[in-house]
Design a protein around this motif. Structure first.
Motif, short mmCIF file in Angstrom:
data_model
loop_
_atom_site.label_atom_id
_atom_site.label_comp_id
_atom_site.label_asym_id
_atom_site.label_seq_id
_atom_site.Cartn_x
_atom_site.Cartn_y
_atom_site.Cartn_z
N UNK A 1 -0.93 1.50 -1.40
CA UNK A 1 -0.81 2.22 -2.68
C UNK A 1 -1.95 3.21 -2.82
N UNK A 2 -1.67 4.47 -2.42
CA UNK A 2 -2.69 5.50 -2.47
C UNK A 2 -2.55 6.29 -3.77
N UNK A 3 -3.65 6.53 -4.43
CA UNK A 3 -3.62 7.36 -5.64
C UNK A 3 -4.57 8.54 -5.45
N UNK A 4 -4.06 9.74 -5.76
CA UNK A 4 -4.86 10.96 -5.67
C UNK A 4 -5.32 11.33 -7.07
N UNK A 5 -6.64 11.34 -7.26
CA UNK A 5 -7.20 11.60 -8.59
C UNK A 5 -7.82 13.00 -8.63
N UNK A 6 -7.41 13.78 -9.60
CA UNK A 6 -7.99 15.11 -9.84
C UNK A 6 -9.41 14.90 -10.37
N UNK A 7 -10.39 15.44 -9.65
CA UNK A 7 -11.76 14.99 -9.90
C UNK A 7 -12.74 16.14 -10.11
N UNK A 8 -13.55 16.03 -11.18
CA UNK A 8 -14.55 17.06 -11.49
C UNK A 8 -15.99 16.55 -11.37
N UNK A 9 -16.16 15.23 -11.19
CA UNK A 9 -17.50 14.65 -11.21
C UNK A 9 -17.96 14.27 -12.62
N UNK A 10 -17.14 14.58 -13.61
CA UNK A 10 -17.45 14.21 -14.99
C UNK A 10 -17.10 12.75 -15.27
N UNK A 11 -17.44 12.30 -16.49
CA UNK A 11 -17.25 10.87 -16.76
C UNK A 11 -15.77 10.49 -16.90
N UNK A 12 -14.93 11.39 -17.38
CA UNK A 12 -13.53 11.03 -17.57
C UNK A 12 -12.81 10.84 -16.23
N UNK A 40 -16.89 22.96 -5.87
CA UNK A 40 -16.55 21.55 -5.66
C UNK A 40 -17.75 20.71 -5.22
N UNK A 41 -18.88 21.35 -4.97
CA UNK A 41 -20.02 20.61 -4.41
C UNK A 41 -20.58 19.54 -5.37
N UNK A 54 -13.81 12.18 -0.85
CA UNK A 54 -13.62 13.39 -1.65
C UNK A 54 -12.96 14.49 -0.82
N UNK A 55 -12.02 15.18 -1.44
CA UNK A 55 -11.30 16.25 -0.77
C UNK A 55 -11.27 17.50 -1.66
N UNK A 56 -11.15 18.65 -1.01
CA UNK A 56 -10.97 19.89 -1.76
C UNK A 56 -9.48 20.23 -1.74
N UNK A 158 -23.97 23.12 -11.19
CA UNK A 158 -24.01 21.71 -11.57
C UNK A 158 -22.70 21.23 -12.20
N UNK A 159 -21.64 21.99 -12.01
CA UNK A 159 -20.34 21.61 -12.57
C UNK A 159 -19.23 21.93 -11.59
N UNK A 160 -18.19 21.10 -11.59
CA UNK A 160 -17.00 21.39 -10.79
C UNK A 160 -15.78 21.59 -11.68
N UNK A 161 -16.01 21.86 -12.95
CA UNK A 161 -14.88 22.15 -13.84
C UNK A 161 -14.21 23.47 -13.43
N UNK A 162 -12.95 23.62 -13.85
CA UNK A 162 -12.25 24.90 -13.65
C UNK A 162 -13.10 26.07 -14.14
N UNK A 163 -13.87 25.79 -15.18
CA UNK A 163 -14.66 26.83 -15.86
C UNK A 163 -15.52 27.65 -14.89
#
Lengths: 194, 194
Positions: A1-12, A40-41, A54-56, A158-163
């Motif tokens: 059971x593999x799950x791919x999570x969209x990830x920003x490094x934030x707490x959510x 993405x770093x 972690x993947x890009x 220091x952020x990987x958000x879309x922003x």
């Protein structure tokens, strides 16, 4: 059971990743990138600190362009952010059966509503999971208990958000990203609480 | 961080209990009882098998009476079940700061909608958590992976759902509970998957 999570490094997104792992799924993290800036770093460092692969997720630059045009037209980011998030979720769904992101019950943007979720699940034959089980107070309580979190004045390293890539492209397009996204503080997960 | 989980011994309420425990909360399980039949025993056995403390949440018999009257009037259980569930959640919220139940994203009844959740949280100063993060396929996948589950023809000694005491009272009131709730199979969590 593999799950791919969209990830920003934030707490959510760290929360949803840890939750799914502790429920028995094999979690892989994916951070979207549109080829404009290596944003993405920070997420890759958070992922490593939490022990996840972690993947890009390489995304079409045109999606970022449409996003920036929309934001410049609107003068505020909400609709553009909603669009880029939905496109990223769709892309992740192309190659995975279980996908997840860190959107919460009380979030407005970006967020898929229940009809968009059901449409996505039907069209792409996927299962979609988010943080709708939890209100913002529960997310705060649980993440403060789970994670060491750094808080810094936001900058593009220091952020990987879309922003980050949106700002970069808006400035390249001759806009002023500071008018759209005021300066703010950025939180990032840097490890588990000792 | 104590969380009180409304618990039936079924896979959904077992799921939310295990999820919250693995996210770092101190979980206590509560099964509602209206004094008509000791229907909490199957839930207490499931709780023990999973290593949780189990409590009986003593509820006002009048709530069960109103529920049964409504069901007999309607000829089907949905609205009555929605009422008894909401009343039970309200009662649990009287004495706890974090409360949870096993209602899922795709459930219709019983389920609090987002407005009811926000009203509950505001009025009672609680945090409410459920399984809205997950669709039915994800719940099935994760619970089958987590739990040993028994499946038996439903009877009043192998279930701790509201249905058991509702049936008992409806039959006492001269109704025929079999007209309202057809015979069905009952699943119950009997331990963790080895």
């Amino acid at each position: 059971m593999k799950a791919a999570v969209l990830y920003s490094g934030g707490k959510d997104s760290s929360f949803v990743a840890v939750m799914l792992k502790r429920l028995g799924l094999d979690v892989e993290l994916y951070t979207a990138n549109f080829g404009v800036y290596d944003s993405f770093i920070p997420a890759s460092k958070s992922a490593e600190a939490l022990g996840f692969n972690h993947n890009v997720l390489r995304m079409d630059k045109d999606i970022l362009k449409v996003t920036c045009e929309r934001i410049l037209e609107d003068g505020f980011p909400n609709e553009g952010i909603k669009y880029i998030h939905a496109q990223t979720v769709e892309t992740l769904a192309e190659t995975h059966d279980i996908i997840a992101d860190g959107t919460r019950r009380d979030d407005r943007t970006p967020k898929l509503n229940i009809n968009q979720i059901k449409s996505l699940e039907d069209r792409k034959q996927v299962q979609y999971i988010n943080l709708d089980s939890f209100g913002h107070r529960s997310v705060k309580l649980i993440t403060e208990n789970l994670f060491e979190i750094s808080k810094e004045r936001s900058n593009r390293d220091n952020s990987s958000d879309f922003e980050v890539e949106i700002r970069t492209m808006i400035d390249e397009m001759g806009g002023n990203s500071l008018d759209i996204f005021p300066e703010h503080y950025q939180t990032r997960v840097i490890g588990y609480k000792k």
